[in-house]
Design a protein around this motif. Structure first.
Motif, mmCIF file in Angstrom:
data_model
loop_
_atom_site.group_PDB
_atom_site.id
_atom_site.type_symbol
_atom_site.label_atom_id
_atom_site.label_comp_id
_atom_site.label_asym_id
_atom_site.label_seq_id
_atom_site.Cartn_x
_atom_site.Cartn_y
_atom_site.Cartn_z
ATOM 1 N N ARG A 85 -25.114 -61.632 15.204
ATOM 2 C CA ARG A 85 -24.989 -61.140 13.855
ATOM 3 C C ARG A 85 -25.796 -60.966 12.952
ATOM 4 N N SER A 136 -27.804 -57.888 11.223
ATOM 5 C CA SER A 136 -27.682 -57.565 9.653
ATOM 6 C C SER A 136 -29.416 -56.947 9.324
ATOM 7 N N ILE A 174 -20.696 -53.646 13.906
ATOM 8 C CA ILE A 174 -20.211 -54.463 14.836
ATOM 9 C C ILE A 174 -18.771 -54.405 14.636
ATOM 10 N N SER A 220 -15.182 -58.136 18.388
ATOM 11 C CA SER A 220 -15.688 -59.398 19.066
ATOM 12 C C SER A 220 -14.622 -60.232 19.616
#
Length: 300
Positions: free
Chosen positions: A151, A155, A162, A165
């Motif tokens: 993650r 960024s 995303i 998950s």
């Protein structure tokens, strides 16, 4: 040459090829050093109770040293304290139990290597696309930092999204099932970043079954993953190689037993492996070069 030290090596399971490779490498290195190594792992993958029982058995046999990749950060603590109290050198590799003062912990920076794997995927996608994450077993101390690394890398790419998950438990079957369910939920997935190669290969199987395509990256540099990279089925992996980690642990145990210094923490480098540099890794565990102490740690 070390004298015939008796070492016990406990891994997390018998189903993840990375741990199979670790036991193969540890046994090969121990033999070359004139030591005896007993390897064991829970029959039920990552089962704390089974690993505790195996650790109790190892302790009762009074080995010269114990190497272990704990399946849980705290569940094994009472038995691990018995090992320390008995004066038996204790070496953690891959994972640790933070409350226990082992003689050394051989690992790599999980957050950084996960970010490197994800970054390779995002660059391949041209910095834009919809990406799914396959996370490891929640109780494992490596799972959270790898998810954080994925993650954190995302960024830095505003056009990477995303979209989902799921937990694949660091197993091929888990990765396959989790990926299949994500494919049912999303008509578009451009890339998959998996917290280990076993799940990555499971994701590739699910993609094929669904008639879908996506770029996939993993972690471990397992032989099966290397073959998938060479065939074009997988984009990349990272050389968080359990064989190298445990072999460094074997060297560390022998150094401790022969009165030589060993740092409390040994963080090995982990590099991105893709089609451009994977040839050196395309070797079965039985034939992979075994690291020396100096080559692994830079310490004479």
């Amino acid at each position: 040459m070390a004298r015939n030290f008796r070492l016990h090596c406990l891994t997390k399971n018998r189903t993840n090829p990375a741990y199979v490779g670790a036991q193969i490498g540890a046994a090969r290195l121990a033999d070359s050093l004139g030591c005896t190594l007993v390897g064991a792992a829970p029959a039920t993958p990552d089962d704390p109770g089974e690993q505790i029982a195996l650790l109790e058995e190892a302790l009762a046999s009074r080995p010269d040293a114990i190497l272990i990749a704990p399946v849980h950060t705290t569940a094994l603590d009472p038995t691990l304290r018995k090992v320390v109290d008995a004066g038996i050198p204790l070496v953690f590799f891959v994972a640790s139990a933070p409350a226990i003062a082992a003689d050394t912990f051989v690992t790599a920076d999980n957050r950084t290597l996960a970010a490197a794997a994800a970054g390779r995927l995002f660059e391949h996608l041209g910095g834009t696309g919809e990406v799914a994450i396959l996370e490891g077993l929640p109780q494992s101390p490596t799972a959270a930092p790898r998810a954080e690394g994925f993650r954190a890398a995302a960024s830095g790419y505003p056009r990477i999204r995303i979209v989902d998950s799921a937990v694949g438990d660091y197993q091929h079957a888990g990765g396959r099932l989790a990926m299949a369910r994500m494919l049912e939920r999303h008509a578009r997935i451009d890339g998959v970043v998996a917290a280990n190669d076993a799940m990555a290969l499971g994701a590739i199987a699910a993609l094929r079954e669904a008639g879908r395509e996506a770029a996939v990256v993993g972690i471990n540099a397992m032989p099966d993953a290397i073959r998938a990279i060479r065939s074009g089925a997988m984009l990349a992996t990272v050389s968080y190689d359990a064989l190298s980690l445990v072999c460094t642990g074997v060297h560390a145990a022998v150094r401790i037993l022969t009165g030589r210094p060993v740092p409390r923490l040994l963080e090995l480098p982990a590099d991105v492996v893709d089609v451009g540099n994977c040839a050196a890794w395309d070797v079965p565990y039985e034939q992979r070069p075994l690291p020396t102490w100096e080559s692994a740690t830079g310490i004479a």
